[in-house]
Design an enzyme around this catalytic site. Structure first.
Site, mmCIF file in Angstrom:
data_model
loop_
_atom_site.group_PDB
_atom_site.id
_atom_site.type_symbol
_atom_site.label_atom_id
_atom_site.label_comp_id
_atom_site.label_asym_id
_atom_site.label_seq_id
_atom_site.Cartn_x
_atom_site.Cartn_y
_atom_site.Cartn_z
ATOM 1 N N HIS A 171 124.567 109.287 47.157
ATOM 2 C CA HIS A 171 124.895 110.060 45.958
ATOM 3 C C HIS A 171 123.671 110.735 45.345
ATOM 4 O O HIS A 171 123.806 111.572 44.438
ATOM 5 C CB HIS A 171 125.558 109.160 44.917
ATOM 6 C CG HIS A 171 126.731 109.798 44.234
ATOM 7 N ND1 HIS A 171 126.697 111.087 43.727
ATOM 8 C CD2 HIS A 171 127.989 109.337 43.982
ATOM 9 C CE1 HIS A 171 127.857 111.371 43.185
ATOM 10 N NE2 HIS A 171 128.674 110.343 43.335
ATOM 11 N N ARG A 172 122.480 110.411 45.825
ATOM 12 C CA ARG A 172 121.281 111.082 45.327
ATOM 13 C C ARG A 172 121.144 112.491 45.891
ATOM 14 O O ARG A 172 120.549 113.360 45.246
ATOM 15 C CB ARG A 172 120.025 110.267 45.685
ATOM 16 C CG ARG A 172 119.946 108.896 45.040
ATOM 17 C CD ARG A 172 118.769 108.103 45.587
ATOM 18 N NE ARG A 172 118.909 107.848 47.019
ATOM 19 C CZ ARG A 172 117.988 107.202 47.756
ATOM 20 N NH1 ARG A 172 116.873 106.762 47.180
ATOM 21 N NH2 ARG A 172 118.189 106.998 49.041
#
Length: 484
Positions: free
Chosen positions: A455-456
């Site tokens: 998700h980064r």
């Protein structure tokens, strides 16, 4: 005069710090040539035959089969430049092999290429030597009454651990010779369950002991153990009467070391879970048209038109097309610099289950290949994985992983990202299911696709767009024509 040189476990590359001894290829007293393989070791990535950089007489070995050694630890010692091997006292009626295992080999002819100071230029590559290969010979003990020149330097021998056998030493099931086992996995399984391989009759070719033979021996041992506590007409069978008030001993839990491939997988998965904030999204897709397209491709090639195109190869080609549209998922995160690093090429890894555990071979430059080329490379790497011959370079450097767990008969999963990559696509089994097609209920070939992503590197919109594009290509393979 001979010079005794110590050969240490070399650095096998790719950051590996230790290796397990799978099989010794030489014994104490053998004559070895420069760059001759002397031991087979298993690292966290592959099986490797390690060549010795010296030519001469093996005077000692360090470590038993199954033991683990760190890089830089001694492997063996070699007497280089000796015209005679280390002398031994006059033997009794014992065999020559007994004298050798006791660490007192007798005089023998020098090895070809065992000149003083000679050695390989590189222990793993093997260049830097033009010496002819010497024949492997067993050192024979001196006969009584003959004298042999002592070695100039004493060598401490590490005797092999004796194996208790019911028959004569060296006898296997009534026959003379070594234990007929090829697979190191079979040896390890027998060692973990304390099965004496010398007492087994192999069911393979020429009496080869297979895993099925060891499994049968394990079952027999377990049944015998259960029989000792089984209740009979006269009551339970016990070895001795328990002391009044004493509790029955608890069964010991089995402990399996996390090392080799299993240890490497454990470390990587733990690091992935601890460092990567992952999320998973999934979708069901109608793969009927994809299966029909694959059948048409293979039919067009004819009976002798080359290898067939696999479903995995088609899915891999779809992934490379999707990554071209969504390059955020073909990246990694530099945590120290707090930067997302988008990678220029796609090196596609695919999960492969082997007897050694789960490995992820990598198809290099998959973005430049078509489905047929990707399929051929997957087939080649899969065969190497099954035989344990993948090199460390073939198991590293991936940028995106495709995991086809449908081969295990399951529909869905939330896969763990292969650190340090940013995403993994999971594919379930393709099976007939009721599906609404063109407004009517029909039976279609349906597959579940799941994408786990870091998700980064992106948000859910990017991940959802990637997965939807993959599903569209599965449902309508003609969509790929836009990017081909």
């Amino acid at each position: 005069m001979a010079q005794v040189l110590e050969f240490k476990l070399p650095d096998l590359g790719e950051g590996l710090t230790e290796a397990e001894i799978v099989r010794w290829l030489v014994e104490v007293g053998d004559v070895v040539a420069i760059d001759q393989p002397v031991v087979e070791v298993e690292t966290a990535k592959a099986m490797v035959e390690v060549p010795c950089p010296y030519g001469g007489v093996v005077t000692a070995r360090f470590g038993e089969e199954g033991s683990e050694l760190p890089v830089g630890a001694p492997l063996l010692t070699v007497a280089v430049g000796a015209t005679e091997a280390p002398a031994s006292p006059a033997p009794s009626t014992s065999s020559a092999s007994s004298a050798s295992s006791a660490g007192t080999p007798a005089a023998e002819e020098p090895s070809a290429g065992a000149e003083s100071g000679s050695g390989s230029g590189n222990v793993l590559v093997g260049y830097g030597t033009g010496a002819p290969a010497a024949r492997r010979r067993r050192i024979r003990p001196e006969r009584a009454g003959t004298s042999a020149a002592p070695a100039p330097a004493p060598v401490v021998e590490h005797e092999p651990v004796p194996v208790a056998v019911p028959a004569a030493a060296g006898e296997v099931n009534g026959r003379q010779g070594p234990v007929a086992v090829v697979s190191p996995l079979v040896r390890r399984l027998a060692r973990q369950h304390e099965i004496d391989l010398r007492r087994l009759a192999g069911s393979g070719p020429d009496g080869l002991i297979l895993r099925a033979d060891v499994d049968s021996a394990i079952r027999r041992a377990e049944e015998a153990a259960r029989a000792q506590t089984r209740t009979t007409a006269d009551g339970p069978v016990v070895a001795e009467a328990p002391t009044a008030g004493a509790a029955a001993p608890a069964a010991a839990a089995e402990r399996i070391p996390l090392r080799g491939v299993r240890g490497a997988v454990a470390d990587k998965l733990s690091r992935s879970r601890s460092e990567i904030p992952d999320a998973t999204c999934w979708v069901d897709a109608d793969a009927t048209e994809l299966m029909a397209a694959r059948a048409a491709m293979n039919a067009a090639s004819g009976p002798s038109g080359g290898p067939k195109v696999s479903v995995l190869a088609l899915l891999a080609r779809i992934c490379t097309a999707a990554l071209a549209r969504y390059p955020e998922l073909n990246s990694t995160v530099d945590t120290a610099a707090r930067e997302i690093v988008r990678l220029p090429g796609v090196h596609l890894g695919f999960a492969a289950q082997t007897e050694r555990g789960l490995v992820v071979p990598v198809v290099r430059d998959a973005h430049t290949r078509n489905a047929e080329s990707i399929g051929a490379e997957i087939a080649r790497l899969t065969e190497l994985a099954r035989t344990g011959k993948l090199s460390p370079a073939q198991l590293t450097g991936g940028t995106f992983t495709l995991n086809n767990y449908g081969v295990f008969g399951v529909d869905g999963s939330t896969p763990i990202i292969n650190h340090p990559e940013a995403a993994m696509l999971g594919v379930g089994r393709i099976m007939p299911k009721p599906w609404v097609h063109n407004g009517e209920l029909a039976v279609r070939q349906v597959v579940q696709l799941s994408l786990t992503f870091d998700h980064r590197v992106c948000d859910g919109g990017t991940a959802g767009g990637f997965l939807r594009y993959v599903a569209d290509c599965v449902e309508q393979p003609a969509v790929l024509l836009r990017t081909l």
